[in-house]
Scaffold this motif. Structure first.
Motif, PDB file in Angstrom:
ATOM      1  N   TYR A  13      41.748  13.524   5.520  1.00  0.00           N
ATOM      2  CA  TYR A  13      40.728  13.398   6.568  1.00  0.00           C
ATOM      3  C   TYR A  13      40.307  14.782   7.051  1.00  0.00           C
ATOM      4  O   TYR A  13      41.159  15.633   7.309  1.00  0.00           O
ATOM      5  N   ASP A  18      33.772  12.021   7.705  1.00  0.00           N
ATOM      6  CA  ASP A  18      34.970  11.179   7.649  1.00  0.00           C
ATOM      7  C   ASP A  18      35.142  10.452   8.985  1.00  0.00           C
ATOM      8  O   ASP A  18      35.372   9.249   9.029  1.00  0.00           O
ATOM      9  N   MET A  65      40.975   9.868   3.005  1.00  0.00           N
ATOM     10  CA  MET A  65      39.694   9.227   2.757  1.00  0.00           C
ATOM     11  C   MET A  65      39.511   9.051   1.259  1.00  0.00           C
ATOM     12  O   MET A  65      39.939   9.904   0.478  1.00  0.00           O
ATOM     13  N   TYR A  67      36.432   8.743  -1.504  1.00  0.00           N
ATOM     14  CA  TYR A  67      35.001   9.041  -1.605  1.00  0.00           C
ATOM     15  C   TYR A  67      34.384   8.351  -2.809  1.00  0.00           C
ATOM     16  O   TYR A  67      35.001   8.251  -3.867  1.00  0.00           O
ATOM     17  N   PRO A  72      32.063   9.126   2.061  1.00  0.00           N
ATOM     18  CA  PRO A  72      33.347   8.491   2.345  1.00  0.00           C
ATOM     19  C   PRO A  72      33.177   6.970   2.275  1.00  0.00           C
ATOM     20  O   PRO A  72      32.199   6.420   2.775  1.00  0.00           O
ATOM     21  N   PHE A  75      39.508   4.462   4.064  1.00  0.00           N
ATOM     22  CA  PHE A  75      40.596   5.342   4.487  1.00  0.00           C
ATOM     23  C   PHE A  75      41.915   4.578   4.533  1.00  0.00           C
ATOM     24  O   PHE A  75      41.949   3.350   4.553  1.00  0.00           O
TER      25      PHE A  75
END
Length: 159
Positions: A13, A18, A65, A67, A72, A75
């Motif tokens: 993060y 994010d 996170m 991607y 993003p 999480f």
């Protein structure tokens, strides 16, 4: 087992976009993510803490996170509760990115991190009405159901 060690799509993060995604997900899925009406995102993300009561965990919780390209998509937040036990506190993928296996990659990443940190047991909980999460933890990752109370199912996995 999915290996994600070399996957550049999973990153620690870093605030900014994010933070925007985590905030959006919590706003849209608060009931699914937590039973704590006072959940504090600043505490979670900036102080890296699961809650405000157990100060021994301040700075101990990591949020990673995943991607999709440069955006993003979801999480996972987790920490070591003791020298042998890890806890996955939050796992969420934005609606737009579901169905791509991102939750599986995030859970496997956390399990791999826990092994590196010496965990022998990993725990996670989900709502009793969250069937996709139950399928992921119980069926795919073979977490064992440990308990069910107050609308939650508690799972554990020896690692």
């Amino acid at each position: 087992s999915i290996s994600v060690f070399a996957d550049p799509a999973i990153r620690l993060y870093a605030g900014g976009k994010d933070r925007a995604l985590v905030t959006k997900i919590f706003k849209e899925n608060f009931y699914t993510l937590t039973a704590n009406p006072d959940h504090d995102l600043d505490l979670m993300l900036e102080r890296r803490s699961p809650n405000k009561w157990e100060t021994k965990y301040f700075g101990k919780m990591d949020t990673y996170m995943i991607y999709d390209g440069d955006r993003p998509a979801g999480f996972i937040s987790f920490y070591m509760r003791s020298s042998y036990q890890g806890l996955i506190l939050f796992l969420a993928v934005d609606d737009e990115f579901r169905g791509k296996g991102y939750a599986k990659k995030l859970v496997q990443f956390a399990l791999d991190q826990f092994k590196k940190r010496g965990a022998q047991v990993v725990k996670i909980a989900t709502r009793t009405d969250n069937k996709p999460a139950q399928n992921l933890y119980g069926n795919f990752f073979k977490f064992a159901k440990e308990d069910e109370k107050d609308g939650f199912i508690f799972y554990r996995k020896d690692v």
